[in-house]
Design a protein around this motif. Structure first.
Motif, mmCIF file in Angstrom:
data_model
loop_
_atom_site.group_PDB
_atom_site.id
_atom_site.type_symbol
_atom_site.label_atom_id
_atom_site.label_comp_id
_atom_site.label_asym_id
_atom_site.label_seq_id
_atom_site.Cartn_x
_atom_site.Cartn_y
_atom_site.Cartn_z
ATOM 1 N N LEU A 107 -29.978 -23.501 60.696
ATOM 2 C CA LEU A 107 -30.713 -24.780 60.875
ATOM 3 C C LEU A 107 -31.928 -24.710 60.366
ATOM 4 O O LEU A 107 -33.057 -25.074 60.757
ATOM 5 C CB LEU A 107 -31.282 -24.877 62.382
ATOM 6 C CG LEU A 107 -29.889 -24.723 63.439
ATOM 7 C CD1 LEU A 107 -30.307 -24.615 64.763
ATOM 8 C CD2 LEU A 107 -29.084 -26.028 63.474
ATOM 9 N N ARG A 108 -31.954 -24.824 58.607
ATOM 10 C CA ARG A 108 -33.140 -24.759 57.952
ATOM 11 C C ARG A 108 -33.929 -26.141 57.803
ATOM 12 O O ARG A 108 -35.105 -25.952 57.715
ATOM 13 C CB ARG A 108 -32.763 -24.332 56.586
ATOM 14 C CG ARG A 108 -32.038 -22.809 56.503
ATOM 15 C CD ARG A 108 -32.306 -22.361 55.286
ATOM 16 N NE ARG A 108 -31.661 -23.249 54.074
ATOM 17 C CZ ARG A 108 -30.288 -23.324 53.599
ATOM 18 N NH1 ARG A 108 -29.625 -22.601 54.326
ATOM 19 N NH2 ARG A 108 -30.065 -24.013 52.804
ATOM 20 N N ASN A 119 -35.228 -9.991 51.936
ATOM 21 C CA ASN A 119 -33.940 -10.284 51.861
ATOM 22 C C ASN A 119 -33.408 -10.662 53.320
ATOM 23 O O ASN A 119 -32.423 -11.376 53.446
ATOM 24 C CB ASN A 119 -33.221 -9.019 51.443
ATOM 25 C CG ASN A 119 -31.731 -9.025 51.370
ATOM 26 O OD1 ASN A 119 -31.080 -9.724 50.401
ATOM 27 N ND2 ASN A 119 -31.054 -8.410 51.997
ATOM 28 N N SER A 120 -34.128 -9.874 54.134
ATOM 29 C CA SER A 120 -33.952 -10.298 55.533
ATOM 30 C C SER A 120 -34.134 -11.591 56.139
ATOM 31 O O SER A 120 -33.436 -12.190 56.800
ATOM 32 C CB SER A 120 -34.803 -9.348 56.570
ATOM 33 O OG SER A 120 -34.411 -7.799 56.328
ATOM 34 N N MET A 179 -32.462 -16.895 57.594
ATOM 35 C CA MET A 179 -32.674 -18.444 57.369
ATOM 36 C C MET A 179 -31.662 -18.967 56.515
ATOM 37 O O MET A 179 -31.190 -20.273 57.082
ATOM 38 C CB MET A 179 -34.050 -18.807 56.694
ATOM 39 C CG MET A 179 -35.198 -18.146 57.335
ATOM 40 S SD MET A 179 -35.632 -18.692 59.155
ATOM 41 C CE MET A 179 -35.068 -17.224 59.961
ATOM 42 N N LEU A 180 -31.003 -18.492 55.588
ATOM 43 C CA LEU A 180 -30.107 -19.091 54.453
ATOM 44 C C LEU A 180 -28.947 -18.607 54.667
ATOM 45 O O LEU A 180 -27.676 -19.253 54.067
ATOM 46 C CB LEU A 180 -30.683 -18.847 53.227
ATOM 47 C CG LEU A 180 -32.197 -19.302 52.972
ATOM 48 C CD1 LEU A 180 -32.449 -18.964 51.574
ATOM 49 C CD2 LEU A 180 -32.657 -20.671 53.634
ATOM 50 N N ASP A 181 -28.521 -17.722 55.522
ATOM 51 C CA ASP A 181 -27.101 -17.127 55.287
ATOM 52 C C ASP A 181 -26.512 -16.703 54.241
ATOM 53 O O ASP A 181 -25.421 -16.773 53.780
ATOM 54 C CB ASP A 181 -26.135 -18.071 56.109
ATOM 55 C CG ASP A 181 -24.983 -17.591 56.479
ATOM 56 O OD1 ASP A 181 -24.812 -16.236 56.699
ATOM 57 O OD2 ASP A 181 -23.846 -17.902 56.337
ATOM 58 N N MET A 182 -27.652 -16.118 53.495
ATOM 59 C CA MET A 182 -27.277 -15.555 52.025
ATOM 60 C C MET A 182 -28.359 -14.551 51.710
ATOM 61 O O MET A 182 -29.337 -14.227 52.411
ATOM 62 C CB MET A 182 -27.282 -16.578 51.071
ATOM 63 C CG MET A 182 -28.686 -17.172 50.793
ATOM 64 S SD MET A 182 -28.626 -18.497 49.424
ATOM 65 C CE MET A 182 -27.535 -19.796 50.212
ATOM 66 N N THR A 183 -27.955 -13.905 50.876
ATOM 67 C CA THR A 183 -28.897 -12.553 50.256
ATOM 68 C C THR A 183 -29.951 -13.184 49.550
ATOM 69 O O THR A 183 -29.670 -14.383 48.817
ATOM 70 C CB THR A 183 -28.091 -11.421 49.669
ATOM 71 O OG1 THR A 183 -27.593 -12.115 48.394
ATOM 72 C CG2 THR A 183 -26.993 -10.867 50.281
#
Length: 870
Positions: free
Chosen positions: A676-677, A191-192, A197-201
């Motif tokens: 910035l994935r 989750n972290s 990385m994705l700005d989401m859970t």
């Protein structure tokens, strides 16, 4: 290394494991020594699993690993381990190609990560970084490929795979390869990683979605086009909005309001129906009245439109005789702000001029004109360049028709009529301006509910900065994702404030209305001018000349966006995309659409698209649309946040010295990686870090401890000692040697408010944050850093030291706390006062440190007094 399993044909492990292999529904009996496995795919055909890649160096993280099974100990190669893990992952699952591909992908990524990190096992502290790495990259064969968007969790369920890998390792007695963590902790780490990385859970990622990003390379040109468009049409549409609001008031009847809309559209008022309803004299009077209101509104915002154009600002920078640099531009904008809005926070033109003049004089520069001469030139400039409307009613009518027709065409509003058409024009130009603000700040859609009254202007109290930028601009508003409904002050630049001032002109009668609208205002704004950008962007014109370095890049961008634009149009068709898919199934779709679908969708998706049993549910349509747009760059509101993060990171790659050291305290992966994935972040961060290290080392080599005004650091002495061990024949070779030393001996840098950690080789055991010889720089605090051998403190860190030791000072001053609670804090204050005294001893302005020293010594005296009284 050849597997010893080949030599142990009677081993219990081999007999048991080969049974598991052949339970996978293979086309022919297969042993653990075979490198090509052919599985009967449950979705038809054959799934080929190829283990030859695990012979490659990039996946060989260790020479061999031991297995302990049923009193046997066997040594095997990474390739054999990969086969064991593959069986462990896919056992019990259907032989779908996606399952096999996903399992191989997870194993390759795990081996590649361990190889690159030079690890032979995955410890607990490496699991979250591995998840971050996994989300951003893909493997093609043995080659790592950066991803624009993460692969869907459905096809790459790394968390499930890692659990099965752990279970397999435990079953066969392979110890120490992966730390034993409970599933709940694995979930937390995943989750972290998703949030960073994705700005989401993790739950949101698992649900899936589109991860398209515009990117800075294309996005900066789109923003440039939007800004130019807003700059060109702001004055006209803001006057149009003011006129619409004026003519909608009670004294204007329904007939007159209808006539006023026609006047603003530049249409004639002579048709028979109107002639029978409204006398000619009334119609002409209405036309004149509307024209007069429009002229007045147009003139009231003329200076706001003219003065803040970059060409105007640059003209006046040149007038005062300075290079066209940012501080000079900000100085001119400040004078223009007073010209339009009056004095702000006690700052007049005279005070701004005097302070800036003194600042540039200290840099051996002079202003070529006086303030009076500047004012006269400004008046002349405004008179000469005033945006004058056509003088006669007939010519103004033609002007209105030409402008409104153009804007209706740009926004594809040919079907809109009357007042509605005008309102839509004004709304959409306002949306373009809002998009420019979004690009400048990177704020989320949920953060745009503020009004113009929520903007606060205060005097800039920074001792040096205020000479160039006299004010600080803050918006006090909510940041729901991080602060809930609590209002937070967030700083914006003067150019953003000017943009908001222009947007406020669209709300002349309601300053309490949100500047950015509500609901889908920003979402719709992001794509408004995409079509116009592709067709009419200035730099896409073959006849426009620009810097030679940009020619190839611009041509590539132009080719790419125009090549993929038909896909974007198809996926965002004004009709129903579902209807196009249904037409494809029936065979009645247009040839153009058929070609686009067949050229850009995977064959498996096309096959399902043709199956009558497949329903066009919203999820299915969305999946097809995402597949169609997977390689297409196009704008979205969230894409601008990613683009902003990329722009900020690029800005801080170079040697910007003490600014980063004192103020930019987030130069790590978590700050940027959420947006910035699709970038090679490891390389970018290393470049930024190395550039900074090189800069600091060169400055110390050239200027010693005075390199940053004054500093407390062991680095200058360290450089002197290392360089002195070789024979240096010239100053150039000395600097070259310093660069070599910095590159080879300085391992990392981390900026904190109270000092910069510049970690040198050989100091790990002596570092204050070291645990077992391993520095834990993430634990940085004044308590550890202020006395550390690696800390580099400059005058810019004084405020950080005072702020971040405030708790210790207050504890020591508190008479109600027992002495034993104060003991841990006394040492921190002693270190702080020692560092500040050293800065004072090297300072040309020692008095600036007196208050800090007095506060620290007062706290120490109070703590000692309480101890003595006990």
């Amino acid at each position: 290394m050849a597997s010893k399993l080949q030599q142990t044909k009677t081993s219990e492990f081999l007999l048991s494991f080969e049974d598991k292999i052949n339970a996978l529904d293979l086309q022919a009996p297969t042993s653990i020594d075979d490198d090509i496995w052919l599985l009967n795919a449950s979705d038809g055909g054959t799934a080929t699993v190829d283990f030859y890649d695990f012979d490659k160096k990039s996946l060989c993280f260790t020479d061999s690993t031991d297995i302990h099974y049923d009193k046997e100990t066997l040594s095997f190669s990474p390739k054999t381990l990969a086969k064991i893990l593959f069986v462990g992952i896919v056992s019990g699952l259907s032989n779908q190609r996606a399952v096999s591909i996903g399992a191989m992908h997870s194993i390759k990524m795990l081996f590649y990560y361990l190889t690159q990190k030079k690890l032979d096992s995955m410890q607990a502290n490496e699991i979250e970084p591995f998840f971050c790495f996994y989300l951003l990259n893909d493997m093609e064969g043995t080659e790592l490929k950066a991803l624009i968007s993460p692969l869907s969790y459905t096809n790459r369920p790394i968390l499930n795979h890692l659990r099965k890998i752990k279970s397999t390792l435990y079953r066969y007695g392979i110890n120490g390869f992966i730390d034993t963590l409970p599933d709940s902790e694995l979930n937390s780490k995943m989750n972290s990683a998703c949030e960073a990385m994705l700005d989401m859970t993790f739950n949101d990622y698992r649900e899936g979605g589109s991860f398209n990003y515009l990117g800075l390379d294309v996005g900066k040109h789109y923003v440039d086009h939007c800004h130019s468009f807003f700059e060109e049409h702001f004055l006209f549409t803001s006057a149009m909005e003011a006129t619409l609001q004026a003519t909608s008031k009670g004294k204007w009847g329904k007939t007159h309001r209808m006539l006023s809309a026609k006047v603003l559209l530049g249409l004639t008022l002579s048709d028979e129906k109107q002639a029978s309803l409204v006398p000619l004299k009334t119609r002409l009077h209405c036309e004149k009245l509307v024209h007069d209101i429009f002229r007045q509104a147009y003139g009231s915002n003329a200076k706001l439109s003219l003065l803040f154009k970059l060409s105007t600002v640059s003209h006046f920078v040149n007038l005062i005789g300075l290079p066209d640099r940012y501080d000079a531009q900000e100085f001119i904008r400040s004078l223009f702000l007073v010209e339009i809005f009056g004095r702000q926070a006690g700052k007049t033109k005279k005070s701004i001029w005097a302070e800036y003049k003194a600042a540039v004089k200290a840099q051996s520069e002079e202003l070529l004109v006086s303030l009076d001469e500047f004012e006269q030139h400004l008046r002349d400039f405004i008179n000469k360049n005033d945006c004058v409307l056509p003088a006669t009613q007939e010519s103004l009518k033609h002007f209105l028709k030409e402008k409104t027709s153009h804007l209706l065409s740009v926004f594809s509003l040919s079907g809109a009529l009357g007042k509605k058409a005008l309102q839509l024009i004004c709304l959409k130009v306002r949306q373009v301006g809002a998009l420019c603000f979004l690009a400048a700040t990177g704020w989320r859609r949920s953060e745009f509910g503020f009004t113009f009254s929520d903007i606060k202007i205060g005097k800039n109290n920074d001792g040096l900065d205020n000479f160039y930028i006299p004010w600080r601009f803050h918006i006090r508003w909510m940041v729901p994702k991080t602060n809930g409904m609590s209002k937070t002050e967030r700083e914006i630049t003067s150019t953003s404030f000017i943009l908001l001032s222009q947007l406020a002109c669209f709300l002349p009668n309601n300053q309490d209305e949100p500047l950015m609208g509500s609901g889908d205002f920003i979402y719709e704004a992001s794509k408004l001018l995409w079509s116009d950008f592709i067709q009419h962007y200035e730099w896409f014109d073959e006849n426009v000349s620009f810097a030679e370095d940009n020619v190839a890049a611009i041509k590539e961008i132009k080719y790419e966006v125009r090549r993929t634009f038909p896909l974007y149009q198809l996926a965002n068709t004004s009709g129903d995309f579902k209807d196009i898919l249904k037409s494809y199934r029936r065979g009645s779709v247009s040839e153009e659409h058929r070609q686009l679908l067949e050229d850009n969708l995977p064959q498996a998706m096309l096959d399902k698209l043709s199956e009558p049993g497949i329903e066009f549910t919203s999820k299915n349509v969305s999946a097809i649309k995402n597949a169609l747009l997977r390689d297409v760059k196009y704008p979205s509101s969230h894409a601008f946040r990613h683009m902003w993060a990329e722009a900020v990171l690029m800005r801080y790659r170079g040697p910007v010295g003490s600014f980063i050291r004192a103020n930019f305290q987030h130069m790590d992966e978590r700050f940027f990686m959420a947006y910035l994935r699709d970038k090679d972040m490891k390389l970018i961060n290393e470049n930024a870090e190395r550039s900074f290290i090189s800069y600091v080392s060169q400055q110390y080599a050239e200027l010693g401890r005075d390199a940053f005004g004054e500093s407390v650091s062991q680095l200058p002495r360290y450089i002197e000692l290392l360089v002195s061990k070789t024979s240096v024949l010239s100053h150039e070779k000395y600097l070259k040697k310093v660069a070599t030393v910095a590159n080879e001996r300085i391992e990392s840098v981390k900026a904190n408010p109270w000092g910069t950690c510049i970690r040198r080789a050989g100091t790990d055991f002596r570092a204050a944050c070291s645990q077992g010889g391993i520095p834990h720089t993430h634990d940085a605090s004044p308590k550890l850093c202020l006395g550390c051998t690696n800390v580099d403190i400059t005058k810019a860190n004084l405020r950080g030291i005072m702020v971040y030791t405030r708790q210790e000072v207050e504890v020591c001053l508190n008479p109600n706390l027992p002495p034993q609670l104060k003991m841990p804090y006394i040492d921190t204050i002693r270190r702080a006062v020692s560092a500040v005294k050293k800065l004072k001893a090297r300072s040309s302005n020692p008095s600036r440190y007196d208050k800090a020293i007095a506060d620290f010594e007062k706290a120490l005296s109070a703590a000692n007094a309480y101890q003595e009284g006990v």
